[in-house]
Scaffold this motif. Structure first.
Motif, short mmCIF file in Angstrom:
data_model
loop_
_atom_site.label_atom_id
_atom_site.label_comp_id
_atom_site.label_asym_id
_atom_site.label_seq_id
_atom_site.Cartn_x
_atom_site.Cartn_y
_atom_site.Cartn_z
N PRO A 134 0.78 -1.29 -0.12
CA PRO A 134 -0.02 0.02 -0.07
C PRO A 134 1.02 1.26 0.12
O PRO A 134 0.34 2.21 -0.74
N LYS A 135 1.85 1.14 0.71
CA LYS A 135 2.82 2.38 0.86
C LYS A 135 3.36 2.81 -1.00
O LYS A 135 3.49 3.78 -1.27
N SER A 136 3.57 1.92 -1.56
CA SER A 136 4.03 2.08 -2.97
C SER A 136 3.02 2.45 -3.77
O SER A 136 3.28 3.31 -4.73
N VAL A 137 1.74 2.12 -3.34
CA VAL A 137 0.56 2.88 -4.27
C VAL A 137 0.40 4.08 -4.03
O VAL A 137 0.17 5.06 -4.65
N LEU A 138 0.67 4.58 -2.86
CA LEU A 138 0.52 6.07 -2.58
C LEU A 138 1.38 6.75 -2.92
O LEU A 138 1.38 7.85 -3.35
N VAL A 139 2.88 6.15 -2.83
CA VAL A 139 4.12 6.99 -3.41
C VAL A 139 3.71 7.08 -5.06
O VAL A 139 3.86 8.26 -5.40
N PHE A 140 3.30 6.00 -5.53
CA PHE A 140 3.13 6.38 -7.17
C PHE A 140 1.95 7.35 -7.23
O PHE A 140 2.13 8.08 -8.06
#
Length: 57
Positions: A32-38
């Motif tokens: 989920p963190k990578s989705v937010l960063v993206f």
């Protein structure tokens, strides 16, 4: 007394259904963190492109 057959009971109870853990193994897992960063990176890129091309209000 009649004997119960254990070979057919599992098949009838799950006729056409996939168990959850079987579907989870095949799924793509994304942190989920990578989705937010993206999302933040894409949003920032859109704002910067709007500012460069004079579309900024």
């Amino acid at each position: 007394m009649s004997k119960k057959s254990s070979s057919g009971s599992g098949l009838m109870s799950s006729a056409g259904l996939m168990r959850y853990y079987e579907a989870d193994k095949k799924a793509i897992h994304i942190d989920p963190k990578s989705v937010l960063v993206f999302g933040v990176v894409i949003g920032f890129a859109i704002i910067m492109l709007n500012a460069m091309y004079g579309l900024w209000p």
